[in-house]
Design an enzyme around this catalytic site. Sequence first.
Site, PDB file in Angstrom:
ATOM      1  N   CYS A 319      -0.415   5.934  35.578  1.00  0.00           N
ATOM      2  CA  CYS A 319      -1.067   5.174  36.645  1.00  0.00           C
ATOM      3  C   CYS A 319      -0.773   3.678  36.609  1.00  0.00           C
ATOM      4  O   CYS A 319      -0.465   3.099  37.662  1.00  0.00           O
ATOM      5  CB  CYS A 319      -2.562   5.455  36.703  1.00  0.00           C
ATOM      6  SG  CYS A 319      -3.367   5.906  35.171  1.00  0.00           S
ATOM      7  N   GLN A 366       4.319  14.940  33.005  1.00  0.00           N
ATOM      8  CA  GLN A 366       3.399  15.355  34.059  1.00  0.00           C
ATOM      9  C   GLN A 366       4.106  15.324  35.411  1.00  0.00           C
ATOM     10  O   GLN A 366       4.947  14.467  35.648  1.00  0.00           O
ATOM     11  CB  GLN A 366       2.214  14.387  34.130  1.00  0.00           C
ATOM     12  CG  GLN A 366       1.396  14.328  32.871  1.00  0.00           C
ATOM     13  CD  GLN A 366       0.263  13.332  33.006  1.00  0.00           C
ATOM     14  OE1 GLN A 366       0.486  12.166  33.284  1.00  0.00           O
ATOM     15  NE2 GLN A 366      -0.960  13.793  32.818  1.00  0.00           N
ATOM     16  N   ASP A 368       3.230  13.968  38.011  1.00  0.00           N
ATOM     17  CA  ASP A 368       2.152  13.027  38.302  1.00  0.00           C
ATOM     18  C   ASP A 368       2.346  12.377  39.669  1.00  0.00           C
ATOM     19  O   ASP A 368       3.465  12.287  40.169  1.00  0.00           O
ATOM     20  CB  ASP A 368       2.146  11.939  37.227  1.00  0.00           C
ATOM     21  CG  ASP A 368       0.772  11.357  37.006  1.00  0.00           C
ATOM     22  OD1 ASP A 368      -0.167  11.759  37.721  1.00  0.00           O
ATOM     23  OD2 ASP A 368       0.632  10.500  36.108  1.00  0.00           O
ATOM     24  N   HIS A 370       0.195   9.230  42.280  1.00  0.00           N
ATOM     25  CA  HIS A 370      -0.969   8.401  42.572  1.00  0.00           C
ATOM     26  C   HIS A 370      -0.966   8.067  44.048  1.00  0.00           C
ATOM     27  O   HIS A 370       0.033   7.605  44.579  1.00  0.00           O
ATOM     28  CB  HIS A 370      -0.968   7.157  41.690  1.00  0.00           C
ATOM     29  CG  HIS A 370      -1.147   7.504  40.249  1.00  0.00           C
ATOM     30  ND1 HIS A 370      -0.079   7.755  39.425  1.00  0.00           N
ATOM     31  CD2 HIS A 370      -2.263   7.726  39.507  1.00  0.00           C
ATOM     32  CE1 HIS A 370      -0.536   8.104  38.217  1.00  0.00           C
ATOM     33  NE2 HIS A 370      -1.849   8.099  38.237  1.00  0.00           N
ATOM     34  N   LYS A 448     -13.290  14.156  38.322  1.00  0.00           N
ATOM     35  CA  LYS A 448     -12.069  14.888  38.651  1.00  0.00           C
ATOM     36  C   LYS A 448     -12.324  16.364  38.877  1.00  0.00           C
ATOM     37  O   LYS A 448     -13.333  16.921  38.461  1.00  0.00           O
ATOM     38  CB  LYS A 448     -11.044  14.706  37.530  1.00  0.00           C
ATOM     39  CG  LYS A 448     -11.554  15.108  36.166  1.00  0.00           C
ATOM     40  CD  LYS A 448     -10.495  14.844  35.097  1.00  0.00           C
ATOM     41  CE  LYS A 448     -10.957  15.387  33.753  1.00  0.00           C
ATOM     42  NZ  LYS A 448      -9.895  15.629  32.800  1.00  0.00           N
ATOM     43  N   HIS A 494      -5.552  10.194  41.479  1.00  0.00           N
ATOM     44  CA  HIS A 494      -4.573  10.556  40.449  1.00  0.00           C
ATOM     45  C   HIS A 494      -4.450  12.075  40.508  1.00  0.00           C
ATOM     46  O   HIS A 494      -5.469  12.759  40.533  1.00  0.00           O
ATOM     47  CB  HIS A 494      -5.063  10.210  39.037  1.00  0.00           C
ATOM     48  CG  HIS A 494      -5.476   8.789  38.838  1.00  0.00           C
ATOM     49  ND1 HIS A 494      -4.958   8.012  37.836  1.00  0.00           N
ATOM     50  CD2 HIS A 494      -6.374   8.011  39.486  1.00  0.00           C
ATOM     51  CE1 HIS A 494      -5.523   6.821  37.867  1.00  0.00           C
ATOM     52  NE2 HIS A 494      -6.391   6.785  38.867  1.00  0.00           N
TER      53      HIS A 494
END
Length: 620
Positions: A319, A366, A368, A370, A448, A494
Amino acid sequence: MHRQVAADRYRLLRHARPKTSAPDKGLREGAALPSGQPEALMAAARRPHDALPLDALRHTAAHVLAYAVQDLFPEAKPTIGPAIETGFYYDFDRAEPFTPEDLGRLEGRMKEIVSADYPMTGRQATREEAVAHFKGNPYKVEIAREIPEGEPITLYTIGDFTDLCRGGHAHSTGEIGALKLMSVAGAYWRGDEHNPMLQRIYGTAFSTQKELDAYLVFLEEAAKRDHRRLGQELGLFSLEEDAGGGLVFWHPKGAVVRGIIETFIREGLRERGYDQVVTPHIMHEKLFEISGHLENYAHSMYGPLEVEGQRFRLKPMNCPGHILIYRSEGRSYRDLPLRYAEFGTVYRFERSGTLHGLTRVRGFTQDDAHLFCTPEQLQKEFEQTADEALRLNEAFGFTGLEYFLSTREEHMRIETDTIAEQAIRNALESRGLPYQVDEGGGAFYGPKLDINVHDAIGRKWQLGTVQVDFLLPKRFDLKYRGSDGLDHTPVMIHRALAGSLERFFAVLIEHYGGAFPLWLAPIQAVIAPISEHQLDYARQVAARLRAEGFRIQVDESNEKIGYKIRHWKLQKVPYIVVVGNQEKNDGTVAPNERGRDEKRPALPLDAFIAELRDRVRQKN
RNA sequence: GCCGACGUAGCUCAGUUGGCUAGAGCGCCACUUUUGUAAAGUGGAUGUCGUGGGUUCGAGUCCCACCGUCGGCUCCA
C-alpha cells in the site's frame, strides 16, 4: 465488568476448538486418489461439530483419556479437554513428555475403560467444593473460580475419575465404539505463550470401528494430496534449506501454473478498469513511519538495512508504494476511482515454528491492488471487488468458502470504521453470503472482508481479503479536488483476491490433488512414440501442437510404451499421445486421456487439436 | 519463538549394544532391445551420514550448540 470478562473467557474455554485438525501420518504410495473433491471427502469423514451425539461421544472420550492418564501417570495434572471437529484433545501439565509408547499404553488403558462401560454420572457442586476437590491442580481451580455466578458448577465421574465439566456426554463409556490417539503436541495454557506449556494429546473417536477406519483412510488420502508432497513429486516448487525457511522456489512447472493464474487475474483487472503498477521491494524506513507500519506492524517486518547511513526496509505490504504513485500528481474527482494493481512481493517475519509449505512463508507475492475513490463510490467499488473475488474462486473450482467480517480492535476504532463495516455488511448481505464476525481481527488501518478455504487436511487458510481504509489516506494526506473546487480525502480499498500466489497455489494443488485441469496443466500432453522409428513423427506432432499454443513434451526415452504411460500417468499429465507406425502412416494420434481407463481410438491430429482447444476454452 | 519428534545418495528408507572400504528400491548414466497403452534386461556412477564443536583408540550411532523439516501452541496472505 471483570465478571463479564471471566464469563467470556469461560465460554471461550468451553468452546475452544483449534482451527486445525488432527495431523496426518507420513504415507506411502498406494491406492488411487480419491475421486471426490477434498470438501466432499471432509464432509464424509468428519461430522459437523454441532452434531451432538458424536460431539458428546468425543467429549466423553476426552474424559476417558484423562482417566487413563490419571491411572498411568498420576503426577500429570489434567486441564481442559474438549471435543473438536476431528476428535478430541486433552491438555495435561506434566514435566516428562509423553512418548509415542506412552500413547500406546494410554490407548490400551482407554480401551479397558471403555470395555468396563462405566456410567457417566454428573452432580452439581458448590464453588468451594469444586475448588477443594481440585486443590493441587491450579488449572482446574482457576476454571472453577472463574465460572460465573449463577452458572451451575458440575462434576462428572466415570469409575474413579472425576472431572470438572459442563456436561454433554455419553451415558456410559461403553458408547465409545472406536477410539485412537493420534499425536502429542505442546500447547500453552489457554493459548497464551506467557502461560506454562502443557502437553496436548490428540485423539479421535467414533461410534463404530468402521467409521474410524474410514476416517483413517481419509487421512491417508488427504496426505497424498498434500501440496508439499505433490510439489516435490510433480516438480512444482521447493523450499531450500540453504536459502532459509519460508522462502519459495518456483520450479518451471510451478511457474507455468503461476503464469496462468496471473494471466487470469490480469484479464479480470483489465476488464474492471485497473492499472498495473510496479513498485520497489525495499524502501526508505520513513515511508513506513508515515504509514504507521512501524508502529503497528513492526512485529511482522524485517529489521532495517543501512545504506549510506539511511535506513531501508523490505516492504511487508504494497500500500505505501501505491499511495506514493497516487500522491505523485494532483488528482481530481474526475480521475476517481483509481485502481492500482500489482503482483507485489512482500516480506513478513514469521516465527520459524509457524512456517508451513507454501501456505505460511516469509516472502510471497500478493495479487494486490489499491483503489482510491470518493466516499460516495465506496460501496459500489467494494461490491465489484467482492464479486471479482467470487469469480476467481469459482474459476479455480474452490467451494466451501467461509466469509469473515473482521473488525478493528476496540481501542483503535475510529468513527469511519462504522461506515466501512457497513459497506462490508451490505456487500455480503446483498449477495446472500453467510458470514461470521471476527472481532478485532481487522487490519490496523481498517476492517476487512476475509475469504477462507480449507486445504486437503481440513486446515483453514485465508486467501482473499478486501479491506476498507479511511486511515492511510489521512496519514499520507491524500487529496483530490472535488466538483466544489475544494480538496477532499479519498477512501482506499486494499484488496488481494487470490491473497498470496503461494498460498493460492498450495490450495489449488490440494484441490486438484496435483491433477490440474487441462487449462492449468504445466504439461498438457506428452507425445510418446512406440519406438524410435516414430520419433520424427512425434516431434512433428509436438511442433504442430506447440504452434497451436499448447504445452507439449516428447518422451524420447528408450523405454517401452507401457513404461512411458505409467511414468506420465504418475506425473498426472492430462494427455499421453501415443504414436506408432499406424498413426504415423495415417497422420493420426492415439490419445490416452487422464481419468479415462478405456482405450481411445486414434483420431486425426486436427480433430485432437480441436478437442484441446475446446477444453482449454471451457477451462476444464 | 515455545513443546515434542525427525534430518543417511536426486527421492523413499535400512543401518543391531559406537568397531572393517555406509546399504536397498526407485531415479540417473551406458549398453542390449525397437518395443502398441501403468515398470524390458545387463552393467555403472552417486554420499563431507543437516552444520559446527565435544566424548572416545574409534562416532551415521553418545553429548552440546546451531540450521532445517514435521505435528501443535500463537500470529497472519
